[in-house]
Write a protein that holds these residues in place. Structure first.
Motif, PDB file in Angstrom:
ATOM      1  N   ARG A   1     -42.284 -77.317 -37.514  1.00  0.00           N
ATOM      2  CA  ARG A   1     -42.438 -78.621 -37.490  1.00  0.00           C
ATOM      3  C   ARG A   1     -42.301 -79.326 -36.049  1.00  0.00           C
ATOM      4  O   ARG A   1     -42.490 -80.611 -35.895  1.00  0.00           O
ATOM      5  CB  ARG A   1     -41.564 -79.435 -38.456  1.00  0.00           C
ATOM      6  CG  ARG A   1     -42.226 -79.211 -39.791  1.00  0.00           C
ATOM      7  CD  ARG A   1     -41.499 -80.101 -40.896  1.00  0.00           C
ATOM      8  NE  ARG A   1     -42.232 -79.944 -42.246  1.00  0.00           N
ATOM      9  CZ  ARG A   1     -41.407 -79.353 -43.336  1.00  0.00           C
ATOM     10  NH1 ARG A   1     -40.040 -79.378 -42.978  1.00  0.00           N
ATOM     11  NH2 ARG A   1     -42.054 -79.353 -44.279  1.00  0.00           N
TER      12      ARG A   1
ATOM     13  N   HIS B   1     -32.384 -78.775 -40.575  1.00  0.00           N
ATOM     14  CA  HIS B   1     -31.343 -78.940 -41.640  1.00  0.00           C
ATOM     15  C   HIS B   1     -30.231 -77.838 -41.682  1.00  0.00           C
ATOM     16  O   HIS B   1     -29.170 -78.382 -42.027  1.00  0.00           O
ATOM     17  CB  HIS B   1     -32.030 -79.355 -42.927  1.00  0.00           C
ATOM     18  CG  HIS B   1     -33.166 -78.196 -43.063  1.00  0.00           C
ATOM     19  ND1 HIS B   1     -32.815 -76.773 -43.629  1.00  0.00           N
ATOM     20  CD2 HIS B   1     -34.363 -78.288 -42.801  1.00  0.00           C
ATOM     21  CE1 HIS B   1     -34.026 -76.163 -43.572  1.00  0.00           C
ATOM     22  NE2 HIS B   1     -35.267 -76.876 -42.915  1.00  0.00           N
TER      23      HIS B   1
ATOM     24  N   ASP C   1     -37.247 -71.395 -37.395  1.00  0.00           N
ATOM     25  CA  ASP C   1     -38.211 -72.322 -37.959  1.00  0.00           C
ATOM     26  C   ASP C   1     -38.500 -73.403 -37.151  1.00  0.00           C
ATOM     27  O   ASP C   1     -37.710 -74.396 -37.055  1.00  0.00           O
ATOM     28  CB  ASP C   1     -37.515 -72.753 -39.409  1.00  0.00           C
ATOM     29  CG  ASP C   1     -38.265 -73.748 -39.962  1.00  0.00           C
ATOM     30  OD1 ASP C   1     -39.486 -73.823 -39.819  1.00  0.00           O
ATOM     31  OD2 ASP C   1     -37.811 -74.407 -41.133  1.00  0.00           O
TER      32      ASP C   1
ATOM     33  N   GLU D   1     -46.419 -77.637 -41.258  1.00  0.00           N
ATOM     34  CA  GLU D   1     -45.971 -76.691 -40.184  1.00  0.00           C
ATOM     35  C   GLU D   1     -47.244 -76.263 -39.335  1.00  0.00           C
ATOM     36  O   GLU D   1     -48.266 -76.095 -39.702  1.00  0.00           O
ATOM     37  CB  GLU D   1     -45.269 -75.375 -40.821  1.00  0.00           C
ATOM     38  CG  GLU D   1     -44.174 -75.799 -41.954  1.00  0.00           C
ATOM     39  CD  GLU D   1     -43.110 -74.762 -41.859  1.00  0.00           C
ATOM     40  OE1 GLU D   1     -42.043 -75.069 -41.411  1.00  0.00           O
ATOM     41  OE2 GLU D   1     -43.622 -73.517 -42.158  1.00  0.00           O
TER      42      GLU D   1
ATOM     43  N   ASP E   1     -36.700 -81.085 -37.817  1.00  0.00           N
ATOM     44  CA  ASP E   1     -36.368 -80.519 -39.216  1.00  0.00           C
ATOM     45  C   ASP E   1     -35.202 -79.631 -39.130  1.00  0.00           C
ATOM     46  O   ASP E   1     -35.568 -78.463 -39.641  1.00  0.00           O
ATOM     47  CB  ASP E   1     -37.883 -79.626 -39.551  1.00  0.00           C
ATOM     48  CG  ASP E   1     -37.834 -79.446 -41.010  1.00  0.00           C
ATOM     49  OD1 ASP E   1     -37.189 -79.735 -41.895  1.00  0.00           O
ATOM     50  OD2 ASP E   1     -38.257 -78.170 -41.123  1.00  0.00           O
TER      51      ASP E   1
HETATM   52 MN   LIG Z   1     -39.134 -75.398 -42.128  1.00  0.00          MN
END
Ligand SMILES: [Mn+2]
Ligand SMILES: Nc1ncnc2c1ncn2[C@@H]1O[C@H](COP(=O)(O)OP(=O)(O)OP(=O)(O)O)[C@@H](O)[C@H]1O
Length: 587
Positions: free
Chosen positions: A493, A472, A490, A319, A470
């Motif tokens: 990435r 998800h 988040d 990250e 990323d």
């Molecule tokens: Mn993550």
């Protein structure tokens, strides 16, 4: 034989361990039942076999008789007789146990494939129906990709392999490159936007006009404070005020003054306490400031120009703290306002982490051979001495994301992203195989009405710009129901590959051919006016650890913008002349 048995039992052990890591609670129960039944069933089979063998010792172990010599099929007949002599109940039990063993094995394999190595244990809300596995070969995504690659001048697809190794990239190629002026102004798209503002072309299949977009109409837009009947107290922190102002359709209003105030608080206020955040795959710290203010800290691991290792999958990439900062600015500039404010800060690891934390994390601090102060914490990825986070010698940079309201105030719902990747190095996700995948999603709640699918299109555009593969899961605030914005959480990435544009991130847009008028208007504004990279560069200058992004990442934004607009134009052309386009596709 003994070794083999041991190996098998080890394998079984490791599989049971895998199950523990990846299963959902329902599956967990189901599997543990099945696994225990393997053990009990195999125990039963062993007992049965011992019984048969002991009776065999009595009856079968004898000198061969002429009868035996006459018939070569005797042993088979004996087995058949034994089977025949078995009670119906026993035969049934044998069949059931064999089925259970097979079923369990299939389940284990399936789970390992499904959850890959990311190990998310989030409930699978908003599940999408699984349809055929066959690639019909005409999916918009595959087709666009084909055309895109044919047209590519090499800057997009091939240079990813030419990336310098991290250690070699420092100091190279950091001169700002001015992109050549856009030759293509996407006038046809501009015309459609103009028509829609004039109240025409409102039934467009691709571009959803403002008056049909709940994010623009906002019949209701209550805040968390209003929903909970709460008002900030006199001594409330800026973050608390901000949290109570989070509304159904956006995290904060355009020009919200509290954003700057929170950024300042997080980057300057003294740190009272630090602890490691549970969950997640990589190390994160929860930072406590006075007055109950909290931030989520992601540490800097390497310089801005270090890119994703060519052999790393998106799910094993580190990250980047600066990606979180840049993504917040970009989200705001694009007018989404769905990402919490994030700011950079340099910490003194001794006084601002080591001295104010406790517990297991303390045991992971050490001094490296280069005399830098390091720690690695405890997590499932990269939390070991080989991947430690080191200061210089004890000053450490990181990103500080304003904390979301606690679940007591505003619980969040976690949704599985319909276009999530497989998180498995060999297996493909459903959307990569099924050409009409979007039709399936479009007819599945909550994507079949309201703003949700449009939000996912925005997210796809946002992620394509930043190169974030990323995505998800995504989250929403429960109290606002389904008609609410999707949080952009988040982005660690993102900004990993400056010279590669990952077209698959755009798959939702390419497969659905569906976009907000307002989003397209913003994209065209930056494409035809002052570039997105310039606006972002300017916005990020205010950050204490500026410059935030390596220049090639900024250049990539303007390049990717053209790809997005090109994709939308292709969708429009297809919608306007379906027959002609089909013919072109065949040719
Ligand atoms: Mn993550
Ligand atoms: N600003 C925030 N405030 C409070 N909680 C947050 C914030 N950002 C993220 N979280 C929570 O922390 C969890 C982990 O954060 P994040 O996704 O950034 O870490 P991660 O290690 O990348 O996780 P994963 O490996 O699951 O992607 C998120 O699922 C989210 O619920």
């Amino acid at each position: 034989m003994f070794t083999k048995l041991n190996l098998t039992s080890n394998l079984m052990h490791s599989r049971v361990f895998e199950i523990k890591r990846y299963q959902t609670p329902y599956k967990k129960e189901c599997i543990s039942n099945s696994v225990s039944s393997i053990y009990s069933v195999s125990g039963w089979v062993r007992a049965r076999w011992l019984h048969w063998r002991s009776s065999c010792v009595r009856d079968c172990k004898r000198s061969p008789t002429p009868e035996d010599a006459r018939s070569a099929t005797t042993p088979r007949r004996q087995t058949a007789r034994t089977m025949f002599n078995m009670k119906l109940k026993e035969r049934l039990a044998l069949a059931v146990s064999a089925f259970l063993i097979l079923f369990t094995l299939m389940l284990i394999v399936d789970l390992q494939m499904d959850y890959g190595i990311s190990g998310h244990r989030v409930p699978l809300h908003g599940r999408v129906k699984i349809v055929d596995d066959v690639d019909k070969g005409n999916s918009a995504y595959i087709e666009f990709r084909k055309r895109f690659l044919q047209r590519s001048n090499g800057s997009n697809s091939s240079r990813e392999f030419e990336q310098s190794a991290p250690s070699e990239t420092s100091g190279l190629d950091t001169e700002p490159r001015t992109p050549s002026p856009p030759a293509d102004r996407f006038e046809h798209l501009q015309r459609i936007l103009l028509l829609q503002i004039q109240g025409k072309s409102v039934d467009h299949a691709v571009i959803i006009p403002p008056h049909k977009d709940l994010n623009v109409i906002r019949p209701e837009n209550p805040t968390i404070g209003e929903m909970e009947d709460l008002e900030p107290s006199l001594n409330a922190s800026n973050l608390e005020k901000f949290q109570l102002k989070i509304a159904q359709h956006e995290l904060y209003e355009d020009g919200e003054k509290l954003v700057e105030a929170i950024l300042k608080d997080m980057s300057t206020t003294s740190i009272l306490h630090v602890e490691q955040k549970e969950g997640g795959t990589q190390l994160k710290l929860i930072i406590d400031y006075p007055n109950g203010v909290q931030a989520l800290f992601k540490p800097m691991r390497f310089a801005r120009d270090v890119q994703t290792l060519p052999n790393h999958f998106y799910f094993s990439d580190y990250e980047r703290h600066n990606a979180e900062i840049a993504a917040f600015h970009l989200d705001r500039i694009l007018g989404f306002r769905r990402a919490m404010p994030v700011v950079g800060r340099v910490l003194n690891m001794t006084t601002e982490i080591y001295d104010v934390t406790e517990g297991d994390i303390l045991k992971t601090f050490f001094v490296s051979p280069a005399n830098n102060f390091c720690f690695h914490g405890k997590c499932s990825y990269y939390c070991d001495t080989g991947h430690a986070i080191c200061g210089n010698p004890d000053m450490l940079e990181g990103s500080f994301a304003a904390f979301l309201p606690s679940s007591d105030l505003a619980e969040r719902k976690v949704w599985r992203h319909p276009w999530r990747r497989s998180y498995h190095k060999r297996r493909k996700a459903q959307w990569e195989l099924q050409s009409d995948y979007c039709d399936t999603v479009r007819t599945t709640p909550p994507y079949d009405s309201g703003r949700r699918l449009l939000d996912l299109m925005d997210m796809s555009i946002f992620d394509f710009l930043t190169g974030n593969m990323d995505r998800h899961h995504y989250e929403t605030f429960k109290m606002f129901g389904n008609e609410t914005f999707t949080l952009h959480l988040d982005q660690g990435r993102a900004f990993g590959k400056a010279f590669h544009d990952e077209l698959s991130i755009l798959a939702p847009l390419l497969q659905c051919c569906f976009v907000r008028h307002t989003t397209l208007a913003v994209l065209l504004k930056y494409h035809n006016g002052v570039s997105l990279s310039s606006i972002l560069r300017e916005s990020m200058k205010a950050d204490p650890v500026s410059p935030i992004l390596w220049e090639p990442h900024l250049t990539a934004l303007d390049r990717r913008m053209v790809t997005i607009l090109d994709a939308i134009r292709k969708c429009v052309e297809k919608a306007e002349n379906p027959l002609e386009n089909e013919l072109n596709d065949i040719v």
